[in-house]
Motif scaffolding. Structure first.
Motif, PDB file in Angstrom:
ATOM      1  N   PHE A  11       0.834  -1.201   0.000  1.00 34.74           N
ATOM      2  CA  PHE A  11       0.000   0.000   0.000  1.00 34.74           C
ATOM      3  C   PHE A  11       0.872   1.257   0.000  1.00 34.74           C
ATOM      4  N   ALA A  12       1.896   1.277   0.852  1.00 33.88           N
ATOM      5  CA  ALA A  12       2.785   2.433   0.924  1.00 33.88           C
ATOM      6  C   ALA A  12       3.533   2.618  -0.395  1.00 33.88           C
ATOM      7  N   GLU A  13       4.021   1.527  -0.961  1.00 32.55           N
ATOM      8  CA  GLU A  13       4.775   1.618  -2.217  1.00 32.55           C
ATOM      9  C   GLU A  13       3.880   2.055  -3.373  1.00 32.55           C
ATOM     10  N   TYR A  14       2.652   1.570  -3.407  1.00 31.36           N
ATOM     11  CA  TYR A  14       1.714   1.985  -4.448  1.00 31.36           C
ATOM     12  C   TYR A  14       1.475   3.489  -4.393  1.00 31.36           C
ATOM     13  N   ASN A  15       1.295   4.011  -3.190  1.00 34.16           N
ATOM     14  CA  ASN A  15       1.066   5.447  -3.042  1.00 34.16           C
ATOM     15  C   ASN A  15       2.303   6.263  -3.412  1.00 34.16           C
ATOM     16  N   LYS A  16       3.485   5.787  -3.038  1.00 33.24           N
ATOM     17  CA  LYS A  16       4.731   6.466  -3.440  1.00 33.24           C
ATOM     18  C   LYS A  16       4.856   6.479  -4.963  1.00 33.24           C
ATOM     19  N   TYR A  17       4.532   5.358  -5.566  1.00 33.71           N
ATOM     20  CA  TYR A  17       4.608   5.247  -7.028  1.00 33.71           C
ATOM     21  C   TYR A  17       3.666   6.252  -7.698  1.00 33.71           C
ATOM     22  N   LEU A  18       2.423   6.310  -7.225  1.00 28.06           N
ATOM     23  CA  LEU A  18       1.455   7.253  -7.800  1.00 28.06           C
ATOM     24  C   LEU A  18       1.895   8.705  -7.597  1.00 28.06           C
ATOM     25  N   LEU A  19       2.377   9.006  -6.410  1.00 24.51           N
ATOM     26  CA  LEU A  19       2.818  10.374  -6.128  1.00 24.51           C
ATOM     27  C   LEU A  19       4.027  10.753  -6.986  1.00 24.51           C
TER      28      LEU A  19
END
Length: 176
Positions: free
Chosen positions: A159-167
């Motif tokens: 979840f954290a990595e997905y959000n970092k990727y999107l940002l």
């Protein structure tokens, strides 16, 4: 209208997360490159990079984001007997990087100094998508082979990595 748009965005976000979690990076085959770049911070990454180097699938290895106090002797103790000679001849320890973005910048400078045009990027499977995106943005003319180390990431990590990727994608899209 606002509710429909919000719902559509929430569904797209959730579907994107599911696809992100299901299609993690995969290990690469025995394709040759000039360099191997290992991003620090995950189990099995350094071992994978050394395996590629010993197999002769690359000339040199950069450990990007290494702690400045880490020495080749420290790595040899971790990797086991018979590795110190390889570490001395063919491994560079980069200590400038503190995150994925600066890993790409450090690697670009290292590649330019050596005149390399191809690299194998080694990082964890859950980290590969964002790392490869950063590297392709920073090294657009470099042939990059993605070599993900399999892991068992937690739901929180994904979840954290997905959000970092999107940002990060949004930041690059907005030229930030």
């Amino acid at each position: 209208m606002t509710l429909r748009l919000s719902t559509l965005l929430a569904i797209a976000y959730a579907l994107g997360f599911v696809l992100f979690a299901v299609f993690l990076g995969k290990p690469a085959g025995a394709e040759k490159t000039e360099a191997v770049v290992v991003l620090t911070g995950g189990k099995g990454r350094l071992e994978r990079g050394m395996e590629v180097l010993k197999r002769g699938d690359a000339k040199r290895l950069l450990v990007s984001g290494a702690d400045p106090s880490v020495t080749r002797a420290d790595l040899a103790r971790r990797l086991g007997p018979g590795t110190l000679a390889t570490l001395r001849c063919c491994v560079d320890l980069g200590s400038e990087a503190v995150d994925t973005r600066s890993n790409a910048e450090e690697s670009r400078r290292w590649m330019a100094r050596r005149g390399y045009k191809s690299l194998r990027l080694v990082t964890s499977d859950w980290h590969m998508r964002r790392a490869a995106y950063e590297f392709r943005s920073d090294l657009p003319k470099t042939r990059i082979i993605e070599d993900a180390v399999p892991s068992r990431p937690s739901l929180f990590t994904l979840f954290a990595e997905y959000n970092k990727y999107l940002l990060r994608r949004a930041a690059l899209w907005l030229d930030m």
